[in-house]
Design a protein around this motif. Structure first.
Motif, PDB file in Angstrom:
ATOM      1  N   ILE A 244       0.825  -1.210   0.000  1.00  0.00           N
ATOM      2  CA  ILE A 244       0.000   0.000   0.000  1.00  0.00           C
ATOM      3  C   ILE A 244       0.862   1.263   0.000  1.00  0.00           C
ATOM      4  O   ILE A 244       0.334   2.369  -0.102  1.00  0.00           O
ATOM      5  CB  ILE A 244      -0.974   0.030   1.204  1.00  0.00           C
ATOM      6  CG1 ILE A 244      -0.211   0.049   2.528  1.00  0.00           C
ATOM      7  CG2 ILE A 244      -1.933  -1.144   1.154  1.00  0.00           C
ATOM      8  CD1 ILE A 244      -1.113   0.220   3.736  1.00  0.00           C
ATOM      9  N   GLY A 247       2.944   3.755  -5.330  1.00  0.00           N
ATOM     10  CA  GLY A 247       2.028   4.669  -6.015  1.00  0.00           C
ATOM     11  C   GLY A 247       2.218   4.661  -7.516  1.00  0.00           C
ATOM     12  O   GLY A 247       3.064   3.949  -8.061  1.00  0.00           O
ATOM     13  N   ARG A 264      -1.595   6.594  -2.682  1.00  0.00           N
ATOM     14  CA  ARG A 264      -2.771   5.920  -2.139  1.00  0.00           C
ATOM     15  C   ARG A 264      -3.507   6.821  -1.153  1.00  0.00           C
ATOM     16  O   ARG A 264      -2.913   7.404  -0.250  1.00  0.00           O
ATOM     17  CB  ARG A 264      -2.360   4.616  -1.441  1.00  0.00           C
ATOM     18  CG  ARG A 264      -3.543   3.753  -1.022  1.00  0.00           C
ATOM     19  CD  ARG A 264      -3.058   2.448  -0.400  1.00  0.00           C
ATOM     20  NE  ARG A 264      -4.131   1.481  -0.265  1.00  0.00           N
ATOM     21  CZ  ARG A 264      -4.952   1.423   0.771  1.00  0.00           C
ATOM     22  NH1 ARG A 264      -4.818   2.259   1.763  1.00  0.00           N
ATOM     23  NH2 ARG A 264      -5.898   0.507   0.817  1.00  0.00           N
ATOM     24  N   LEU A 291      -5.118   0.981  -6.035  1.00  0.00           N
ATOM     25  CA  LEU A 291      -4.198  -0.055  -5.568  1.00  0.00           C
ATOM     26  C   LEU A 291      -3.083  -0.241  -6.582  1.00  0.00           C
ATOM     27  O   LEU A 291      -3.281  -0.034  -7.746  1.00  0.00           O
ATOM     28  CB  LEU A 291      -4.949  -1.390  -5.384  1.00  0.00           C
ATOM     29  CG  LEU A 291      -5.894  -1.482  -4.201  1.00  0.00           C
ATOM     30  CD1 LEU A 291      -6.590  -2.825  -4.226  1.00  0.00           C
ATOM     31  CD2 LEU A 291      -5.165  -1.311  -2.892  1.00  0.00           C
TER      32      LEU A 291
END
Length: 291
Positions: A244, A247, A264, A291
């Motif tokens: 996560i 990017g 994100r 995502l």
């Protein structure tokens, strides 16, 4: 598109085709795309064994730092353990896994005693990717597009994020969206994340923890244990493991001058006018999460 079902050839018409058919992808081969990369000089073993004595209560994961590679034991459920062996060697040798070899791995990680093998298999670790994830209206996702070392546990997340990234773009394209811009962005975004970032990261981990002498590996394990004793590095590692923290800064769909582009969206707790609290994502049930 033609395919075989129940022994007969069938025809299927579709606006788009997505190859999600694994590392041996028929779709990728039909496109004429090579699967560029290499196979590590490692002979990994996976085995599930049943343990019926006091060793089943041992703390886990259990790691043995052997001269030729580490062995790991993970408890899956009562009495069932997953044994993982990552040994340096020629990956093209015989794939058979003798019971004696499994016994040695069990003894290293769990100690001497009886065990029953549920199944055992030897596999290979590759670092490969297709040169493109899109050709016209045909796309590749997951292992059909890229494979990398399992070290770090990022393989499943990478495939799931491919699907998430592509799903809303295909849905928008089917609703008369800008097909080329949308599907080009999938190729740019996912190749940047998986091939240029994740694959490089897992390659470094693989070489550091699997393809070095045991003394160097022991030092790396010690450093990692000390580093993760601090909250900052732990949070960083969690963001890396869940992917996560990655990017899409180079996405053709975004304005690069905006510092938040491709990053994100966080999920903070918000205070509602009524005084109660809620999460931001709970207020956006239909919005695509990047995502």
């Amino acid at each position: 598109m033609r395919y075989r079902q129940n022994g007969s050839e069938q025809a299927l018409e579709a606006d788009f085709v997505v190859g999600c058919d694994g590392a041996g992808s028929f779709v990728r081969e039909a496109l004429g795309f090579p699967f560029e990369g290499f196979t590590y000089s490692i002979r990994p073993i996976l085995a599930d064994v049943r343990i019926g004595d006091g060793r089943d209560e041992l703390e886990w994961p259990r790691v043995w730092n052997g001269r030729d590679g580490p062995s790991v034991a993970i408890r899956l459920k009562d009495g069932l353990w997953r044994i993982i062996r990552l040994e340096r060697g020629d990956p093209t040798k015989d794939d058979d896994v003798p019971e004696e070899e499994i016994g040695d791995r069990v003894a290293e990680t769990l100690g001497d005693g009886p065990f029953a093998i549920e199944w055992a298999n030897r596999f290979r670790i590759h670092l490969r990717s297709a040169p493109r994830f899109r050709s016209g209206r045909v796309l590749l996702a997951g292992d059909a597009a890229h494979v990398h070392s399992p070290v770090g546990g990022l393989g499943m997340n990478a495939g799931i994020q491919d699907a998430h990234n592509l799903a809303w773009k295909l849905a928008t394209a089917l609703q008369r969206g800008d097909v080329d811009r949308l599907l080009d962005s999938y190729d740019v975004e996912r190749r940047a994340v998986v091939v240029e970032d994740v694959s490089t990261y897992t390659d470094v981990l693989t070489r550091l923890f699997l393809q070095v002498p045991s003394t160097v590996r022991a030092a790396a394990f010690l450093f990692l244990r000390l580093w993760l004793s601090f909250s900052g590095p732990r949070k960083l590692m969690i963001r890396r493991a869940t992917m996560i923290g990655l990017g899409y800064e180079e996405s053709p769909l975004l304005v690069r001058q905006d510092r938040a582009a491709g990053v994100r969206l966080p999920n903070p707790i918000l205070r509602c006018p009524e005084g109660n609290r809620t999460r931001l994502y709970d207020l956006l049930p239909n919005a695509p999460v990047v995502l």
